[in-house]
Design a protein around this motif. Structure first.
Motif, PDB file in Angstrom:
ATOM      1  N   THR A 115       0.834  -1.205   0.000  1.00  0.00           N
ATOM      2  CA  THR A 115       0.000   0.000   0.000  1.00  0.00           C
ATOM      3  C   THR A 115       0.866   1.252   0.000  1.00  0.00           C
ATOM      4  OG1 THR A 115      -1.727  -1.176   1.229  1.00  0.00           O
ATOM      5  CG2 THR A 115      -1.840   1.223   1.210  1.00  0.00           C
ATOM      6  N   VAL A 116       1.909   1.251   0.856  1.00  0.00           N
ATOM      7  CA  VAL A 116       2.814   2.403   0.916  1.00  0.00           C
ATOM      8  C   VAL A 116       3.522   2.589  -0.426  1.00  0.00           C
ATOM      9  CG1 VAL A 116       4.806   3.425   2.087  1.00  0.00           C
ATOM     10  CG2 VAL A 116       3.138   2.094   3.393  1.00  0.00           C
ATOM     11  N   LEU A 117       3.946   1.482  -1.029  1.00  0.00           N
ATOM     12  CA  LEU A 117       4.601   1.553  -2.332  1.00  0.00           C
ATOM     13  C   LEU A 117       3.655   2.123  -3.385  1.00  0.00           C
ATOM     14  CD1 LEU A 117       6.895   0.935  -4.311  1.00  0.00           C
ATOM     15  CD2 LEU A 117       6.025  -1.411  -4.475  1.00  0.00           C
ATOM     16  N   THR A 118       2.416   1.691  -3.371  1.00  0.00           N
ATOM     17  CA  THR A 118       1.436   2.184  -4.338  1.00  0.00           C
ATOM     18  C   THR A 118       1.232   3.688  -4.197  1.00  0.00           C
ATOM     19  OG1 THR A 118       0.270   0.060  -4.360  1.00  0.00           O
ATOM     20  CG2 THR A 118      -0.946   1.985  -5.141  1.00  0.00           C
ATOM     21  N   VAL A 119       1.106   4.144  -2.959  1.00  0.00           N
ATOM     22  CA  VAL A 119       0.927   5.584  -2.716  1.00  0.00           C
ATOM     23  C   VAL A 119       2.153   6.358  -3.195  1.00  0.00           C
ATOM     24  CG1 VAL A 119       0.669   7.354  -0.935  1.00  0.00           C
ATOM     25  CG2 VAL A 119      -0.655   5.234  -0.798  1.00  0.00           C
ATOM     26  N   ALA A 120       3.346   5.815  -2.935  1.00  0.00           N
ATOM     27  CA  ALA A 120       4.576   6.466  -3.392  1.00  0.00           C
ATOM     28  C   ALA A 120       4.588   6.598  -4.912  1.00  0.00           C
ATOM     29  CB  ALA A 120       5.793   5.680  -2.920  1.00  0.00           C
ATOM     30  N   LEU A 121       4.235   5.522  -5.596  1.00  0.00           N
ATOM     31  CA  LEU A 121       4.242   5.540  -7.057  1.00  0.00           C
ATOM     32  C   LEU A 121       3.189   6.485  -7.616  1.00  0.00           C
ATOM     33  CD1 LEU A 121       4.780   1.740  -7.818  1.00  0.00           C
ATOM     34  CD2 LEU A 121       6.464   3.592  -7.905  1.00  0.00           C
ATOM     35  N   VAL A 122       2.050   6.589  -6.934  1.00  0.00           N
ATOM     36  CA  VAL A 122       1.001   7.525  -7.374  1.00  0.00           C
ATOM     37  C   VAL A 122       1.516   8.955  -7.328  1.00  0.00           C
ATOM     38  CG1 VAL A 122      -1.222   8.547  -6.747  1.00  0.00           C
ATOM     39  CG2 VAL A 122      -0.970   6.066  -6.825  1.00  0.00           C
ATOM     40  N   PHE A 123       2.153   9.329  -6.225  1.00  0.00           N
ATOM     41  CA  PHE A 123       2.665  10.697  -6.098  1.00  0.00           C
ATOM     42  C   PHE A 123       3.808  10.958  -7.084  1.00  0.00           C
ATOM     43  CE2 PHE A 123       0.338  10.898  -2.084  1.00  0.00           C
ATOM     44  CZ  PHE A 123      -0.107  12.217  -2.108  1.00  0.00           C
ATOM     45  N   LEU A 124       4.670   9.978  -7.268  1.00  0.00           N
ATOM     46  CA  LEU A 124       5.742  10.149  -8.249  1.00  0.00           C
ATOM     47  C   LEU A 124       5.151  10.302  -9.653  1.00  0.00           C
ATOM     48  CD1 LEU A 124       8.377   7.535  -6.972  1.00  0.00           C
ATOM     49  CD2 LEU A 124       8.504  10.035  -6.804  1.00  0.00           C
ATOM     50  N   GLY A 125       4.098   9.537  -9.940  1.00  0.00           N
ATOM     51  CA  GLY A 125       3.448   9.647 -11.245  1.00  0.00           C
ATOM     52  C   GLY A 125       2.786  10.995 -11.444  1.00  0.00           C
ATOM     53  N   LEU A 126       2.112  11.492 -10.402  1.00  0.00           N
ATOM     54  CA  LEU A 126       1.484  12.810 -10.497  1.00  0.00           C
ATOM     55  C   LEU A 126       2.542  13.901 -10.673  1.00  0.00           C
ATOM     56  CD1 LEU A 126      -1.246  12.492  -7.713  1.00  0.00           C
ATOM     57  CD2 LEU A 126      -1.612  12.513 -10.197  1.00  0.00           C
ATOM     58  N   GLY A 127       3.661  13.751  -9.979  1.00  0.00           N
ATOM     59  CA  GLY A 127       4.753  14.706 -10.149  1.00  0.00           C
ATOM     60  C   GLY A 127       5.301  14.679 -11.557  1.00  0.00           C
ATOM     61  N   ALA A 128       5.381  13.482 -12.139  1.00  0.00           N
ATOM     62  CA  ALA A 128       5.858  13.359 -13.516  1.00  0.00           C
ATOM     63  C   ALA A 128       4.896  14.029 -14.489  1.00  0.00           C
ATOM     64  CB  ALA A 128       6.023  11.883 -13.876  1.00  0.00           C
ATOM     65  N   LEU A 129       3.599  13.888 -14.255  1.00  0.00           N
ATOM     66  CA  LEU A 129       2.600  14.531 -15.128  1.00  0.00           C
ATOM     67  C   LEU A 129       2.683  16.050 -15.026  1.00  0.00           C
ATOM     68  CD1 LEU A 129      -0.513  12.219 -14.583  1.00  0.00           C
ATOM     69  CD2 LEU A 129       0.944  12.376 -16.623  1.00  0.00           C
ATOM     70  N   ALA A 130       2.848  16.561 -13.811  1.00  0.00           N
ATOM     71  CA  ALA A 130       2.982  18.013 -13.641  1.00  0.00           C
ATOM     72  C   ALA A 130       4.241  18.512 -14.340  1.00  0.00           C
ATOM     73  CB  ALA A 130       3.017  18.364 -12.158  1.00  0.00           C
ATOM     74  N   GLY A 131       5.319  17.756 -14.213  1.00  0.00           N
ATOM     75  CA  GLY A 131       6.553  18.136 -14.897  1.00  0.00           C
ATOM     76  C   GLY A 131       6.402  18.090 -16.404  1.00  0.00           C
ATOM     77  N   LEU A 132       5.675  17.091 -16.893  1.00  0.00           N
ATOM     78  CA  LEU A 132       5.441  16.996 -18.331  1.00  0.00           C
ATOM     79  C   LEU A 132       4.648  18.196 -18.831  1.00  0.00           C
ATOM     80  CD1 LEU A 132       5.623  15.385 -20.965  1.00  0.00           C
ATOM     81  CD2 LEU A 132       3.540  14.166 -20.275  1.00  0.00           C
ATOM     82  N   ALA A 133       3.695  18.652 -18.038  1.00  0.00           N
ATOM     83  CA  ALA A 133       2.917  19.832 -18.415  1.00  0.00           C
ATOM     84  C   ALA A 133       3.817  21.065 -18.526  1.00  0.00           C
ATOM     85  CB  ALA A 133       1.810  20.075 -17.397  1.00  0.00           C
ATOM     86  N   VAL A 134       4.764  21.185 -17.607  1.00  0.00           N
ATOM     87  CA  VAL A 134       5.717  22.301 -17.659  1.00  0.00           C
ATOM     88  C   VAL A 134       6.533  22.236 -18.946  1.00  0.00           C
ATOM     89  CG1 VAL A 134       7.746  23.346 -16.585  1.00  0.00           C
ATOM     90  CG2 VAL A 134       5.878  22.501 -15.164  1.00  0.00           C
ATOM     91  N   ILE A 135       6.970  21.047 -19.296  1.00  0.00           N
ATOM     92  CA  ILE A 135       7.783  20.866 -20.501  1.00  0.00           C
ATOM     93  C   ILE A 135       6.984  21.212 -21.752  1.00  0.00           C
ATOM     94  CG2 ILE A 135       8.961  19.126 -21.926  1.00  0.00           C
ATOM     95  CD1 ILE A 135       9.740  17.739 -19.292  1.00  0.00           C
ATOM     96  N   VAL A 136       5.732  20.786 -21.788  1.00  0.00           N
ATOM     97  CA  VAL A 136       4.887  21.072 -22.949  1.00  0.00           C
ATOM     98  C   VAL A 136       4.685  22.577 -23.099  1.00  0.00           C
ATOM     99  CG1 VAL A 136       2.568  20.833 -23.895  1.00  0.00           C
ATOM    100  CG2 VAL A 136       3.706  18.845 -22.886  1.00  0.00           C
TER     101      VAL A 136
END
Length: 316
Positions: A115-136
């Motif tokens: 569960t902790v791993l899943t939550v970690a990956l969710v936040f890392l994924g959301l951070g990656a999406l926000a970063g991708l938006a900045v790049i775009v």
């Protein structure tokens, strides 16, 4: 003597094994604590400073609020992600079995490792999406490599077979990503360049971030040594760590002299020494976990107040 009678007698003299204490499932408050809110100032400070540098460099372009906010979201989401990932990795390694600080979700058994791993990956994924938006929005596609490196650094801090956080390299990566990359990157995606002022601000953010990490690791030296986690503080010892923390938290004020000569309001940021100096004194004299936790809190607050004050001096 009959071996069977001997074995039976041995079993009869064994003490009963006490049942393990039941651990209550993690509450919403536990999950919020697991995000390590007090350290999130380290994600805010470089974005604030980088945005101030961008505005000073190109005031005619106005504010890039959307990009700035996306940079902030990226920094905070990745930081929360790495905090949960750290909780998971240290927990399954057994590192947190000896900790004296606040309990962790995985190590305490309050939450399942998956569960902790899943939550970690969710936040890392959301951070990656926000970063991708900045790049775009900025059109700087080469920053995809930087983003990938940031996510890899977040995971391999305590994850993987050879986590760099276990080999005394945590401060190096924190300085690079919470200082140089976050601050300079925030300015670059807004105005397409990085000024001298931005690089100096990036060094300031990195120094403060490292001071918080050292404060945390000073508290856990004995426990980390028992667990085989060779942080920089474990490698150099408590006395050298005290000196290092003092240098890290006070060095930004030396750089502040440069900004005080450029911006009339920057001299007022020296009042933040009222937070930094007590933190250094407690770090040099503290002996208990509670004292080092106070040092960590003071260092975190110092970084945020310093960043907000200097950013305001630069902009106004």
């Amino acid at each position: 003597m009959d071996p069977r009678k001997t074995a039976a007698a041995a079993r009869s003299t064994k003490r009963p094994v006490p049942p393990q204490a039941k651990v209550k499932p993690a509450t919403a408050g536990d999950w919020i604590a697991g995000a390590r809110i007090r350290t999130l100032t380290l994600g805010i400070a470089p974005v604030v400073l980088g945005t101030a540098a961008a505005h000073f460099s190109a005031p005619e372009e106005g504010w890039h609020w959307v990009r700035a906010l996306l940079c902030l979201a990226t920094a905070l989401l990745l930081q929360i992600g790495v905090n949960y990932a750290n909780d998971y990795s240290d927990g399954i390694r057994g590192t947190d079995a000896h900790r004296v600080g606040p309990s962790r979700l995985t190590g305490s058994g309050a939450a399942k490792p998956r569960t902790v791993l899943t939550v970690a990956l969710v936040f890392l994924g959301l951070g990656a999406l926000a970063g991708l938006a900045v790049i775009v929005l900025s059109g700087q596609w080469w920053l995809l490599a930087v983003g990938a490196a940031a996510i890899a650094a977040a995971w391999f801090y305590t994850g993987g077979k050879h986590p760099y956080g276990y080999y005394g390299l945590g401060e190096v990566f924190v300085f690079v990503f919470f200082g140089l990359v976050a601050t300079a990157g925030t300015m670059y995606v807004q105005v397409g360049t990085v000024s001298l002022e931005a690089w100096l601000l990036a060094v300031i953010a990195g120094l403060f971030a490292c001071s918080v990490l050292v404060a945390n690791n000073m508290r856990d030296i004995e426990q980390d040594r028992l667990s085989g986690k060779r942080t920089l503080s474990v490698l150099i010892g408590l006395t050298a760590s005290r000196v290092l923390f003092t240098v890290l938290i006070l060095a930004p004020f030396g750089i502040l002299v440069f900004f005080a000569l450029l911006f009339i309001l920057a001299k007022y940021v020296f009042f933040v020494l009222l937070l930094a100096v007590p933190a250094a004194i407690i770090a040099c004299t503290g002996k208990t976990a509670q004292e080092f936790l106070l040092v960590l809190k003071l260092a975190s607050i110092t970084s945020l107040v310093f960043a907000l004050g200097l950013a305001a001096a630069i902009v106004f």
